[in-house]
Design an enzyme around this catalytic site. Structure first.
Site, PDB file in Angstrom:
ATOM      1  N   MET A 208       0.817  -1.230   0.000  1.00 42.70           N
ATOM      2  CA  MET A 208       0.000   0.000   0.000  1.00 42.70           C
ATOM      3  C   MET A 208       0.845   1.272   0.000  1.00 42.70           C
ATOM      4  SD  MET A 208      -3.345  -0.653   0.001  1.00 42.70           S
ATOM      5  CE  MET A 208      -4.397   0.247   1.137  1.00 42.70           C
ATOM      6  N   GLY A 212       1.117   3.411  -4.330  1.00 41.22           N
ATOM      7  CA  GLY A 212       0.640   4.795  -4.344  1.00 41.22           C
ATOM      8  C   GLY A 212      -0.643   5.016  -3.551  1.00 41.22           C
ATOM      9  N   HIS A 213      -1.287   3.938  -3.111  1.00 42.01           N
ATOM     10  CA  HIS A 213      -2.585   4.084  -2.433  1.00 42.01           C
ATOM     11  C   HIS A 213      -2.491   4.960  -1.185  1.00 42.01           C
ATOM     12  CE1 HIS A 213      -6.087   3.062   0.047  1.00 42.01           C
ATOM     13  NE2 HIS A 213      -6.691   2.716  -1.075  1.00 42.01           N
ATOM     14  N   ASP A 214      -1.499   4.665  -0.342  1.00 39.81           N
ATOM     15  CA  ASP A 214      -1.357   5.431   0.902  1.00 39.81           C
ATOM     16  C   ASP A 214      -0.287   6.513   0.782  1.00 39.81           C
ATOM     17  OD1 ASP A 214      -3.274   3.789   1.909  1.00 39.81           O
ATOM     18  OD2 ASP A 214      -1.952   2.651   3.243  1.00 39.81           O
ATOM     19  N   THR A 215       0.257   6.682  -0.424  1.00 38.76           N
ATOM     20  CA  THR A 215       1.346   7.647  -0.620  1.00 38.76           C
ATOM     21  C   THR A 215       1.011   8.569  -1.789  1.00 38.76           C
ATOM     22  OG1 THR A 215       2.481   5.912  -1.873  1.00 38.76           O
ATOM     23  CG2 THR A 215       3.159   6.228   0.435  1.00 38.76           C
TER      24      THR A 215
END
Ligand SMILES: *[C@@H]1O[C@H](CO)[C@@H](O)[C@H](O)[C@H]1NC(C)=O
Ligand SMILES: *[C@@H]1O[C@H](CO)[C@@H](O)[C@H](O)[C@H]1NC(C)=O
Ligand SMILES: *[C@@H]1O[C@H](CO)[C@@H](O)[C@H](O)[C@H]1NC(C)=O
Length: 311
Positions: A208, A212-215
């Site tokens: 994650m 790129g989901h959490d970044t």
């Protein structure tokens, strides 16, 4: 509780076994499972029309222009063909992943622990019928076949999520131990690479942070370049290989769901490196392209009519 949740709960109660045998996240249970979980690394060499290996890599939630402007992804684009008219199916994440292997969203419309009945087939049934080996590589999955969600126990960050594993919503996969055993982490990816036991079809989901989901797209782009650059010159990996890097969906829900997608690997002729193609494709084209390549037939769903990517 929403209505589909009730349905999922009821279905869950009748066939709980398959979906609950590999969900423990306790430290001791995970250590035990990591040591004993069944892991399979099948190989095969079925000749394809366009490629002999297909590698699908999915990043997360980025609008086309954001991705196209990222330095890491610009490097990726320089290595292959950018599809400038490639579209995701819907929002949010999970139905896109589900659709890309099953030819339909199968009523999965949210990021929940949906279960799709065991009579519903996926690309895996077609690949197995034709003897084409396959595996999923999910970066921080704690052990092969794990069916839960995994958090980094040092910093509490999301690591591996079920919703980004395309096959985990299908009971036809999770009720079959040999299929679960082909859902593996990146430790196994590099072991398989080292041992030259890579499959012919694979789906790769970074964690994650890296997807790129959490970044941000900057992190995802840097990860993509760092991951792909050594692989592109690795003869164990690159064997008439088509790599397709894409995004599950755009970040913006009200915009067109056009996602940045690049085809690369040695199945792409050098003369086409750094070019674009504006033909309309979508996530169902992933299945139609693979089905066409190995003469797999189709599931008779949206895969049957999706435009085939021809290089
Ligand atoms: C990856 O999966 C293997 C096989 O189940 C397991 O032994 C290993 O501990 C896992 N690696 C990590 C870093 O979780
Ligand atoms: C994701 O993987 C990278 C290594 O590729 C690691 O540095 C990072 O800590 C991982 N993210 C989480 C949340 O564990
Ligand atoms: C674009 O893709 C289509 C379908 O795969 C193909 O027929 C066409 O030749 C491609 N165009 C270029 C310029 O590569």
């Amino acid at each position: 509780m929403h209505f589909p949740t009730i349905i999922a709960a009821v279905i869950g109660a009748t066939t709980a076994y398959a979906q609950t045998q590999y969900t423990s996240t306790g430290t001791a249970a995970v250590a035990a499972a990591a040591a004993t979980a069944k892991t399979l690394s099948p190989v095969s060499s079925i000749k394809g029309k366009q490629f002999d290996r297909f590698v699908n890599i999915w990043l997360e939630n980025t609008d086309y222009d954001m991705a196209a402007g990222d330095p890491g992804l610009q490097w990726v684009a320089s290595q292959g063909i950018t599809l400038t008219n490639y579209n995701a199916i819907t929002h949010p994440s999970q139905p896109n992943y589900v659709a890309s292997v099953g030819g339909d969203t199968h009523w999965v419309w949210e990021d929940w622990s949906f279960r799709i009945g065991s009579d519903v087939k996926t690309i895996v049934d077609l690949l197995e019928d034709a003897g084409v080996s396959w595996s999923l590589y999910q970066e921080d999955m704690p052990y092969s076949g794990f069916e839960g969600n995994w958090i980094n126990h040092e910093n509490g960050a999301n690591d591996y999520v079920r919703k980004h594993n395309p096959l985990m919503s299908y009971d036809s996969v999770t009720s079959n131990e040999d299929r679960l055993a082909k859902s593996k982490n990146f430790t196994m990816f590099y072991k398989d690479l080292e041992a030259a036991t890579m499959p012919q079809w694979m789906f790769i989901t970074p964690n994650m942070t890296n997807d790129g989901h959490d970044t941000s797209v900057t992190v995802a782009g840097a990860w993509a370049k760092g991951f792909l650059e050594p692989l592109l010159s690795n003869p164990t990996f690159i064997q008439n290989t088509l790599i397709m890097l894409t995004f599950d969906e755009t970040e913006c829900y009200l915009c067109r769901n056009r996602v940045f997608t690049v085809l690369l690997g040695d199945a792409v002729p050098t003369s086409l490196q750094g070019t674009t193609n504006d033909t309309a494709f979508n996530h169902y084209s992933i299945m139609s392209t693979v089905e066409n390549n190995w003469n797999l037939g189709d599931l008779g769903l949206k895969d049957a009519s999706a435009p085939v990517i021809l290089i």
